[in-house]
Design an enzyme around this catalytic site. Structure first.
Site, PDB file in Angstrom:
ATOM      1  N   LEU A 104     -22.536  92.855  74.357  1.00 17.53           N
ATOM      2  CA  LEU A 104     -23.387  92.679  75.542  1.00 17.53           C
ATOM      3  C   LEU A 104     -22.533  92.641  76.805  1.00 17.53           C
ATOM      4  O   LEU A 104     -23.025  92.829  77.905  1.00 17.53           O
ATOM      5  CB  LEU A 104     -24.267  91.431  75.406  1.00 17.53           C
ATOM      6  CG  LEU A 104     -25.368  91.520  74.331  1.00 17.53           C
ATOM      7  CD1 LEU A 104     -26.398  90.404  74.498  1.00 17.53           C
ATOM      8  CD2 LEU A 104     -26.087  92.858  74.337  1.00 17.53           C
ATOM      9  N   GLY A 105     -21.228  92.433  76.641  1.00 17.39           N
ATOM     10  CA  GLY A 105     -20.293  92.528  77.767  1.00 17.39           C
ATOM     11  C   GLY A 105     -19.677  93.916  77.910  1.00 17.39           C
ATOM     12  O   GLY A 105     -18.755  94.100  78.708  1.00 17.39           O
ATOM     13  N   LYS A 160     -21.696  92.327  68.732  1.00 19.16           N
ATOM     14  CA  LYS A 160     -20.915  92.162  69.950  1.00 19.16           C
ATOM     15  C   LYS A 160     -21.229  93.305  70.911  1.00 19.16           C
ATOM     16  O   LYS A 160     -21.812  94.304  70.537  1.00 19.16           O
ATOM     17  CB  LYS A 160     -19.406  92.168  69.626  1.00 19.16           C
ATOM     18  CG  LYS A 160     -18.980  90.900  68.905  1.00 19.16           C
ATOM     19  CD  LYS A 160     -17.480  90.816  68.662  1.00 19.16           C
ATOM     20  CE  LYS A 160     -16.633  91.093  69.857  1.00 19.16           C
ATOM     21  NZ  LYS A 160     -16.947  90.287  71.059  1.00 19.16           N
ATOM     22  N   ALA A 187     -19.042  86.350  70.711  1.00 20.61           N
ATOM     23  CA  ALA A 187     -19.992  87.232  70.012  1.00 20.61           C
ATOM     24  C   ALA A 187     -21.386  86.958  70.571  1.00 20.61           C
ATOM     25  O   ALA A 187     -21.635  85.912  71.177  1.00 20.61           O
ATOM     26  CB  ALA A 187     -19.967  86.979  68.515  1.00 20.61           C
ATOM     27  N   ASP A 188     -22.265  87.919  70.359  1.00 21.61           N
ATOM     28  CA  ASP A 188     -23.654  87.760  70.820  1.00 21.61           C
ATOM     29  C   ASP A 188     -24.544  87.194  69.724  1.00 21.61           C
ATOM     30  O   ASP A 188     -25.490  86.466  70.008  1.00 21.61           O
ATOM     31  CB  ASP A 188     -24.183  89.104  71.322  1.00 21.61           C
ATOM     32  CG  ASP A 188     -23.302  89.616  72.447  1.00 21.61           C
ATOM     33  OD1 ASP A 188     -23.171  88.895  73.451  1.00 21.61           O
ATOM     34  OD2 ASP A 188     -22.681  90.679  72.300  1.00 21.61           O
ATOM     35  N   ASP A 221     -12.242  86.044  70.185  1.00 20.21           N
ATOM     36  CA  ASP A 221     -13.280  86.709  70.984  1.00 20.21           C
ATOM     37  C   ASP A 221     -14.620  86.005  70.789  1.00 20.21           C
ATOM     38  O   ASP A 221     -14.825  85.309  69.792  1.00 20.21           O
ATOM     39  CB  ASP A 221     -13.387  88.176  70.534  1.00 20.21           C
ATOM     40  CG  ASP A 221     -13.979  89.076  71.607  1.00 20.21           C
ATOM     41  OD1 ASP A 221     -14.522  88.563  72.609  1.00 20.21           O
ATOM     42  OD2 ASP A 221     -13.897  90.312  71.444  1.00 20.21           O
ATOM     43  N   SER A 243     -17.694  85.362  78.745  1.00 18.49           N
ATOM     44  CA  SER A 243     -17.537  84.044  79.367  1.00 18.49           C
ATOM     45  C   SER A 243     -16.824  83.062  78.437  1.00 18.49           C
ATOM     46  O   SER A 243     -16.051  82.216  78.909  1.00 18.49           O
ATOM     47  CB  SER A 243     -18.909  83.497  79.773  1.00 18.49           C
ATOM     48  OG  SER A 243     -19.780  83.459  78.663  1.00 18.49           O
ATOM     49  N   THR A 244     -17.048  83.148  77.125  1.00 18.94           N
ATOM     50  CA  THR A 244     -16.371  82.227  76.196  1.00 18.94           C
ATOM     51  C   THR A 244     -14.893  82.602  76.094  1.00 18.94           C
ATOM     52  O   THR A 244     -14.015  81.724  76.146  1.00 18.94           O
ATOM     53  CB  THR A 244     -17.041  82.290  74.802  1.00 18.94           C
ATOM     54  OG1 THR A 244     -18.463  82.322  74.968  1.00 18.94           O
ATOM     55  CG2 THR A 244     -16.661  81.081  73.967  1.00 18.94           C
ATOM     56  N   GLU A 278     -12.773  95.827  71.801  1.00 21.90           N
ATOM     57  CA  GLU A 278     -12.844  94.599  70.994  1.00 21.90           C
ATOM     58  C   GLU A 278     -12.711  94.927  69.513  1.00 21.90           C
ATOM     59  O   GLU A 278     -12.024  94.221  68.763  1.00 21.90           O
ATOM     60  CB  GLU A 278     -14.164  93.870  71.261  1.00 21.90           C
ATOM     61  CG  GLU A 278     -14.230  93.250  72.643  1.00 21.90           C
ATOM     62  CD  GLU A 278     -15.581  92.673  73.007  1.00 21.90           C
ATOM     63  OE1 GLU A 278     -15.620  91.795  73.883  1.00 21.90           O
ATOM     64  OE2 GLU A 278     -16.604  93.094  72.434  1.00 21.90           O
TER      65      GLU A 278
HETATM   66  C1  5RP Z   1     -18.345  91.554  75.176  1.00 23.61           C
HETATM   67  C2  5RP Z   1     -18.712  90.709  74.006  1.00 23.61           C
HETATM   68  C3  5RP Z   1     -18.741  89.237  74.225  1.00 23.61           C
HETATM   69  O1  5RP Z   1     -17.833  88.653  73.360  1.00 23.61           O
HETATM   70  C4  5RP Z   1     -20.123  88.740  73.942  1.00 23.61           C
HETATM   71  O2  5RP Z   1     -21.018  89.426  74.789  1.00 23.61           O
HETATM   72  C5  5RP Z   1     -20.244  87.227  74.156  1.00 23.61           C
HETATM   73  O3  5RP Z   1     -20.125  86.951  75.527  1.00 23.61           O
HETATM   74  P1  5RP Z   1     -20.236  85.473  76.096  1.00 23.61           P
HETATM   75  O4  5RP Z   1     -19.067  84.716  75.571  1.00 23.61           O
HETATM   76  O5  5RP Z   1     -20.215  85.655  77.585  1.00 23.61           O
HETATM   77  O6  5RP Z   1     -21.541  84.885  75.611  1.00 23.61           O
HETATM   78  O7  5RP Z   1     -18.959  91.167  72.920  1.00 23.61           O
HETATM   79  O8  5RP Z   1     -18.425  92.916  74.880  1.00 23.61           O
END
Ligand code: 5RP
Length: 228
Positions: free
Chosen positions: A99-100, A97, A85-86, A83, A30-31, A106
């Protein structure tokens, strides 16, 4: 400002790092989506760049935003990748990283980039990696049950393969599966990364030690820039 506003501010700050002529890695999540949207606006204003997306979804967003895409066939070195990150560990800037579910592409893009800019809101920094987020591990479907057992013996908790919101087993863009490993706070990130790397069946994991060159943390008041 809510969390989404903070993500947008960090993303727009990072988009300003992009200069004409650059090859840019586009993150996932989302970011990163806010960053792709902003870069699309800059391209519409005349910014001349090429981009490599880290997922099918980010590729779709980039095409919709009018950002010209390229690939590793033509560019093996990127000028910058941006990018989300979690988790970001304060001080070291080690990351979790994935969770997406896009961690493999990446990491390939981040490693090929001269500069790797991470954009987060204030919910992502932690004192110790693993405090909140699991470590996503991308594995080959064949024999994943055995791979999961080996990860469990390393302290990854009881592993269930990640599922989609609809309840089906998740398949990554690379045709693999994700095992979310709950190690808890991680004392030695590099040692754990090496241990997971050495596990048969593992394609890649979401530990990104010593990779970020810049972390932009957007709070309600300001954007902090952290460097290693
Ligand atoms: C995807 C990732 C994302 O960058 C991470 O999950 C952060 O996502 P968001 O910006 O939605 O919080 O690593 O694989």
């Amino acid at each position: 400002m809510n969390v989404d506003d903070c993500k947008r501010v960090a993303a727009h700050n990072a988009a300003d790092f992009v200069q004409p002529g650059m090859v840019v890695g586009l993150g996932t999540g989302s970011t990163a989506a806010f960053m792709i949207e902003r870069l699309g606006e800059r391209v519409a204003e005349g910014l001349d760049i090429l981009a490599i997306p880290t997922s099918e979804e980010s590729g779709r967003l980039a095409r919709a935003a009018g950002i010209p895409l390229t690939s590793f066939a033509d560019h093996q070195v990127l000028d910058i990748a941006i990018d989300g990150a979690d988790e970001v560990e304060r001080g070291t800037l080690h990351l979790i990283k994935g969770l997406g579910a896009a961690l493999l592409r990446e990491k390939i893009v981040a490693q090929a980039s001269r500069r790797f800019v991470v954009i987060v809101d204030a919910t992502k920094p932690v004192n110790q990696l693993g405090e909140r987020a699991p470590v996503p591990v991308e594995v080959i479907p064949f024999g994943y049950e055995a791979t999961a057992n080996r990860l469990e013996k390393m302290g990854a908790g009881v592993i269930r393969p990640r599922r989609t919101l609809a309840g089906e087993l998740l398949t990554t863009d690379n045709g693999n599966m994700i095992l979310d490993c709950v190690f808890g706070p991680i004392q030695d990130v590099q040692a754990l990364a090496a241990q997971i790397d050495g596990t048969v069946g593992v394609v890649e994991h979401g530990l990104f030690p010593n990779m970020a060159t810049d972390v932009l943390v957007a709070t309600e008041r300001e954007v902090e820039r952290w460097t290693p």
